[in-house]
Design a protein around this motif. Sequence first.
Motif, PDB file in Angstrom:
ATOM      1  N   CYS A 157     -10.070  -2.030   0.724  1.00 16.29           N
ATOM      2  CA  CYS A 157      -9.216  -1.742   1.870  1.00 16.29           C
ATOM      3  C   CYS A 157      -9.737  -0.534   2.651  1.00 16.29           C
ATOM      4  O   CYS A 157     -10.587   0.228   2.182  1.00 16.29           O
ATOM      5  CB  CYS A 157      -7.765  -1.522   1.430  1.00 16.29           C
ATOM      6  SG  CYS A 157      -7.567  -0.613  -0.107  1.00 16.29           S
ATOM      7  N   ALA A 158      -9.194  -0.385   3.860  1.00 12.84           N
ATOM      8  CA  ALA A 158      -9.648   0.662   4.777  1.00 12.84           C
ATOM      9  C   ALA A 158      -8.473   1.528   5.196  1.00 12.84           C
ATOM     10  O   ALA A 158      -7.315   1.116   5.121  1.00 12.84           O
ATOM     11  CB  ALA A 158     -10.298   0.037   6.012  1.00 12.84           C
ATOM     12  N   ALA A 159      -8.782   2.738   5.649  1.00  9.78           N
ATOM     13  CA  ALA A 159      -7.735   3.651   6.114  1.00  9.78           C
ATOM     14  C   ALA A 159      -7.154   3.136   7.424  1.00  9.78           C
ATOM     15  O   ALA A 159      -7.875   2.617   8.277  1.00  9.78           O
ATOM     16  CB  ALA A 159      -8.317   5.045   6.304  1.00  9.78           C
ATOM     17  N   PRO A 160      -5.830   3.256   7.615  1.00  8.79           N
ATOM     18  CA  PRO A 160      -5.233   2.860   8.889  1.00  8.79           C
ATOM     19  C   PRO A 160      -5.646   3.821   9.999  1.00  8.79           C
ATOM     20  O   PRO A 160      -6.105   4.941   9.726  1.00  8.79           O
ATOM     21  CB  PRO A 160      -3.729   2.943   8.605  1.00  8.79           C
ATOM     22  CG  PRO A 160      -3.609   3.914   7.487  1.00  8.79           C
ATOM     23  CD  PRO A 160      -4.845   3.759   6.656  1.00  8.79           C
ATOM     24  N   PRO A 161      -5.509   3.421  11.264  1.00  8.49           N
ATOM     25  CA  PRO A 161      -5.890   4.315  12.371  1.00  8.49           C
ATOM     26  C   PRO A 161      -5.108   5.619  12.360  1.00  8.49           C
ATOM     27  O   PRO A 161      -3.962   5.668  11.912  1.00  8.49           O
ATOM     28  CB  PRO A 161      -5.558   3.482  13.618  1.00  8.49           C
ATOM     29  CG  PRO A 161      -5.527   2.073  13.137  1.00  8.49           C
ATOM     30  CD  PRO A 161      -5.046   2.118  11.718  1.00  8.49           C
ATOM     31  N   ASN A 191      -2.036   5.189   2.184  1.00  5.01           N
ATOM     32  CA  ASN A 191      -1.654   3.781   2.228  1.00  5.01           C
ATOM     33  C   ASN A 191      -2.649   3.047   3.116  1.00  5.01           C
ATOM     34  O   ASN A 191      -2.773   3.335   4.306  1.00  5.01           O
ATOM     35  CB  ASN A 191      -0.237   3.618   2.778  1.00  5.01           C
ATOM     36  CG  ASN A 191       0.809   3.840   1.717  1.00  5.01           C
ATOM     37  OD1 ASN A 191       0.614   3.463   0.569  1.00  5.01           O
ATOM     38  ND2 ASN A 191       1.921   4.446   2.081  1.00  5.01           N
ATOM     39  N   ALA A 192      -3.370   2.101   2.537  1.00  7.56           N
ATOM     40  CA  ALA A 192      -4.525   1.505   3.220  1.00  7.56           C
ATOM     41  C   ALA A 192      -4.212   0.117   3.763  1.00  7.56           C
ATOM     42  O   ALA A 192      -3.195  -0.498   3.440  1.00  7.56           O
ATOM     43  CB  ALA A 192      -5.703   1.439   2.264  1.00  7.56           C
ATOM     44  N   LEU A 193      -5.141  -0.365   4.575  1.00  6.95           N
ATOM     45  CA  LEU A 193      -5.092  -1.724   5.107  1.00  6.95           C
ATOM     46  C   LEU A 193      -5.979  -2.609   4.243  1.00  6.95           C
ATOM     47  O   LEU A 193      -7.158  -2.294   4.043  1.00  6.95           O
ATOM     48  CB  LEU A 193      -5.609  -1.757   6.545  1.00  6.95           C
ATOM     49  CG  LEU A 193      -4.746  -1.089   7.616  1.00  6.95           C
ATOM     50  CD1 LEU A 193      -5.504  -1.083   8.935  1.00  6.95           C
ATOM     51  CD2 LEU A 193      -3.434  -1.831   7.779  1.00  6.95           C
ATOM     52  N   PRO A 194      -5.449  -3.723   3.714  1.00  9.06           N
ATOM     53  CA  PRO A 194      -6.308  -4.637   2.959  1.00  9.06           C
ATOM     54  C   PRO A 194      -7.452  -5.125   3.826  1.00  9.06           C
ATOM     55  O   PRO A 194      -7.310  -5.282   5.035  1.00  9.06           O
ATOM     56  CB  PRO A 194      -5.370  -5.788   2.588  1.00  9.06           C
ATOM     57  CG  PRO A 194      -4.004  -5.223   2.711  1.00  9.06           C
ATOM     58  CD  PRO A 194      -4.069  -4.184   3.789  1.00  9.06           C
ATOM     59  N   GLU A 195      -8.596  -5.374   3.183  1.00  4.98           N
ATOM     60  CA  GLU A 195      -9.798  -5.744   3.930  1.00  4.98           C
ATOM     61  C   GLU A 195      -9.587  -7.004   4.747  1.00  4.98           C
ATOM     62  O   GLU A 195     -10.060  -7.117   5.874  1.00  4.98           O
ATOM     63  CB  GLU A 195     -10.957  -5.951   2.958  1.00  4.98           C
ATOM     64  CG  GLU A 195     -12.306  -6.067   3.634  1.00  4.98           C
ATOM     65  CD  GLU A 195     -13.428  -6.084   2.616  1.00  4.98           C
ATOM     66  OE1 GLU A 195     -14.561  -5.785   2.988  1.00  4.98           O
ATOM     67  OE2 GLU A 195     -13.164  -6.400   1.447  1.00  4.98           O
ATOM     68  N   LEU A 206      -0.109  -5.585  -4.845  1.00  7.63           N
ATOM     69  CA  LEU A 206       1.103  -4.788  -5.021  1.00  7.63           C
ATOM     70  C   LEU A 206       0.974  -3.430  -4.348  1.00  7.63           C
ATOM     71  O   LEU A 206       1.979  -2.812  -4.005  1.00  7.63           O
ATOM     72  CB  LEU A 206       1.391  -4.589  -6.509  1.00  7.63           C
ATOM     73  CG  LEU A 206       1.582  -5.861  -7.339  1.00  7.63           C
ATOM     74  CD1 LEU A 206       1.708  -5.508  -8.816  1.00  7.63           C
ATOM     75  CD2 LEU A 206       2.805  -6.633  -6.878  1.00  7.63           C
ATOM     76  N   ALA A 207      -0.248  -2.958  -4.187  1.00  9.24           N
ATOM     77  CA  ALA A 207      -0.484  -1.668  -3.547  1.00  9.24           C
ATOM     78  C   ALA A 207      -1.946  -1.594  -3.129  1.00  9.24           C
ATOM     79  O   ALA A 207      -2.829  -2.097  -3.828  1.00  9.24           O
ATOM     80  CB  ALA A 207      -0.155  -0.519  -4.504  1.00  9.24           C
ATOM     81  N   ASP A 208      -2.181  -0.979  -1.970  1.00  6.88           N
ATOM     82  CA  ASP A 208      -3.534  -0.768  -1.458  1.00  6.88           C
ATOM     83  C   ASP A 208      -3.680   0.715  -1.133  1.00  6.88           C
ATOM     84  O   ASP A 208      -3.007   1.216  -0.233  1.00  6.88           O
ATOM     85  CB  ASP A 208      -3.782  -1.612  -0.207  1.00  6.88           C
ATOM     86  CG  ASP A 208      -3.581  -3.091  -0.473  1.00  6.88           C
ATOM     87  OD1 ASP A 208      -4.408  -3.676  -1.176  1.00  6.88           O
ATOM     88  OD2 ASP A 208      -2.580  -3.653   0.018  1.00  6.88           O
ATOM     89  N   GLN A 209      -4.525   1.396  -1.868  1.00  7.56           N
ATOM     90  CA  GLN A 209      -4.602   2.847  -1.766  1.00  7.56           C
ATOM     91  C   GLN A 209      -6.040   3.325  -1.556  1.00  7.56           C
ATOM     92  O   GLN A 209      -6.995   2.644  -1.926  1.00  7.56           O
ATOM     93  CB  GLN A 209      -4.046   3.510  -3.033  1.00  7.56           C
ATOM     94  CG  GLN A 209      -2.728   2.953  -3.531  1.00  7.56           C
ATOM     95  CD  GLN A 209      -1.589   3.092  -2.551  1.00  7.56           C
ATOM     96  OE1 GLN A 209      -0.696   2.276  -2.523  1.00  7.56           O
ATOM     97  NE2 GLN A 209      -1.604   4.119  -1.712  1.00  7.56           N
TER      98      GLN A 209
END
Length: 767
Positions: free
Chosen positions: A651-655, A584-588, A687-690
């Motif tokens: 998007c990027a990976a969360p910490p 589950n990623a963080l939108p840019e 709707l989803a960021d992966q």
Amino acid sequence: MSVGASPETRNPLTSSPAVNGGSTVPLVPTNTVTTATGLTVRTRIDPVLTVDDVVRQLCINLKIKEPPANFALRDETDELVTNDNLRRKIKTKVNLKLVNAPSREARETAEKLRLRDDATTLKMTLFTLQKYIREEEFAQAFINCAGLSDLITAIFSAHGNTLAYALTAMQNLMELDYGWATLDDAFIFQVVQILSSPQSLINVCRPATAILKKLVEADPTSAPGTQLAASSSRGPPTLPADSVYRYGFSVVFEQMRKGHGFLETVISRLGSADTAMAQYSMMLINSLLAHASDTRWEEFIAELERLNVRKAVVRLMSSHTIEDLTSCILDFQANFIRVTYRKKTTLVDVETEPAHAAALKAIWASSKLTELLDENGQVMKWRLLGFDSENVEQEFNEVGALGLECLRKFIQMDPDFPKIIQEQLSRPPPRRCPVAKASNDIVEMLSEHWAIFAPGYSTSTTFQPFFLDFYKVHSLATHFFIRMWGESGAASGDFTRVAALVRSQAKVALRSENVRAWHEVDHDFTECEYRGVRERQMKELEQDDDLLSKIPVRNLRAKLYKESFEFVRQQRIQCLMQGAWFVNALPEKATGSRDSTRRPNRPWRFIRLDPGLKYLHYVDSAMKFAVRSGLEDLPDRIEVAAISEIATGTCAAPPHVLRDQHDLPPTFPPVASPLSFSLLSAHEGSLADQIAPDQSRWADWTDGLNMLRRDGGHVSSKETAGFVQALTEIGLKIKLLDLSGEMVEIPSGLVAGPPPSNTDFFFSELM
């Protein structure tokens, strides 16, 4: 207060005790519940209860005398609490509100719309309606109490933001597969008029465009289960009387024709500074292209060409907002591949097609020639232009209406065309360049270059601005053919040699078209000399197999290409049905802040496509686990029809989330991953960021989802495009091995004999 035990209300700012068997056990409050009267209580909710049980106990504890069925729970964002999300909201200590049940809220909303006391009340009612109508329970009650007719009335009479709220409510209602089958031509025309007005606000045009798109796609063949029924029977699908799948292209196009300047206004909005407006307009145009009916197809395409829609899309390709429109533009390219293929396979018929007769008449008039008699006393007309015979319809057999259009455009673009023809006629017959025949050969060559082999298949992963200016490229290449014919001193038997020379130059001129400028293409066709082109071609011939350039082999490659594309498409969709784990990623746009509200609560998500290809079912988890087959472990879902675009690298990976032991720790601010993708909705955002675990999984899902969409069909990864090309080439080599092993000579072309003089014949069954 504790729901699930005998509660006792206390000061809302302090923890409340739970009474259990006479002893008081202090409990840490997990949720705050606020009633409509403003009373706030802290309560501990047993996560094993259903929402109905929780509401019932809250009504008892708060001494609410109305039936519990009149109430429901919502969170601070007004999201309805359901059995699917109750446990998650309890665990995350979300503040809740005890509010009217969706069915009750729907009845009250319909009554307010009916009364229409004042403009402010109507505006606020519609603002609320656009949010709640997405909920199925609310929508059902709203439809049952005749709220739809009141909403339509508001659309006919409202203006400004009030109209925007009404249209958005209708758009959200139309996400259901029922309830809006009563929309009539008058309503469709009203939406067309709203869109036709250049003065309409952007927030009005966006939902209006989405409504028309939905109506275009709601044709009988799109109804669930009708594709299988249609394939097993020869008649049209039979639908219930209340089915919403009763519209389609023809119904909408009929109203579009009445709207003054409708298509012109929609195409002009492709240049809107508002990216979402440009995206909505592109999506509507793509849906119209994908669903155009046979009876209106030529009229619709001719109107698009008249309005120069291709030029508008090419301008978008260089726009600064292109990141949000990439998928739409690739869809448009794929749709125009279909358009071009259909034109190419439409036979020229002067008797039944007035447009074909008019085009041929214009071509002959532009040549400024007069008919002559040959040495046998036969009339010479079309042979003067460079055709092999006077049967002009047969001359266009291989390139169809596309070849006819290209020849006409070529003449229109060059006012010196009569001089070109006169120059050729001044030469001895063997030395004349067959201009018309060359034009058709260029059409065939460009069709091969851009893989216009079959409708609905496109493996281009980049923009193709030169393809969208097909006629201009054709004109440049045809002029190049004529020039090479003269510079090489070619005679009538050298046509194939010169054609091969032009093919070689076209590959050079049209290379890397997503990054090359037009002036470079123009230079490659107009400035290169014969000697330099010939030397390069000779080097190419040393490496190439002449067998692959033969027409039967090229036709075989086209057939295998189509089969390979469909095979890879099915494989990609099977991958979606098997499911996969993603981060589950963080939108840019949210990565620059450590307290982003979009930071996911759980780092992992498993997604699987249902067998009906309608929903993506998923579950979020703190860690990976073995997901059983089926959908029981996947409580949440995303409707595939709601996905308007699959954006990549967003998007990027969360910490503190590593996908595997080889993954590098994330940086701050986070950087968008090349393996990331977002499922974007036209009106709800992402709707989803992966983030996929590897390149193969990323290609499987981004291309699989694109191929699944009704207005899609393109691929976005080089890996998928490479698979299609590799399968095509392997299949071609296997087929050719069968022939070359038997020493079978493959001709350069096949000449069909004259048609039978009568029908007194039969096909022999050879044993």
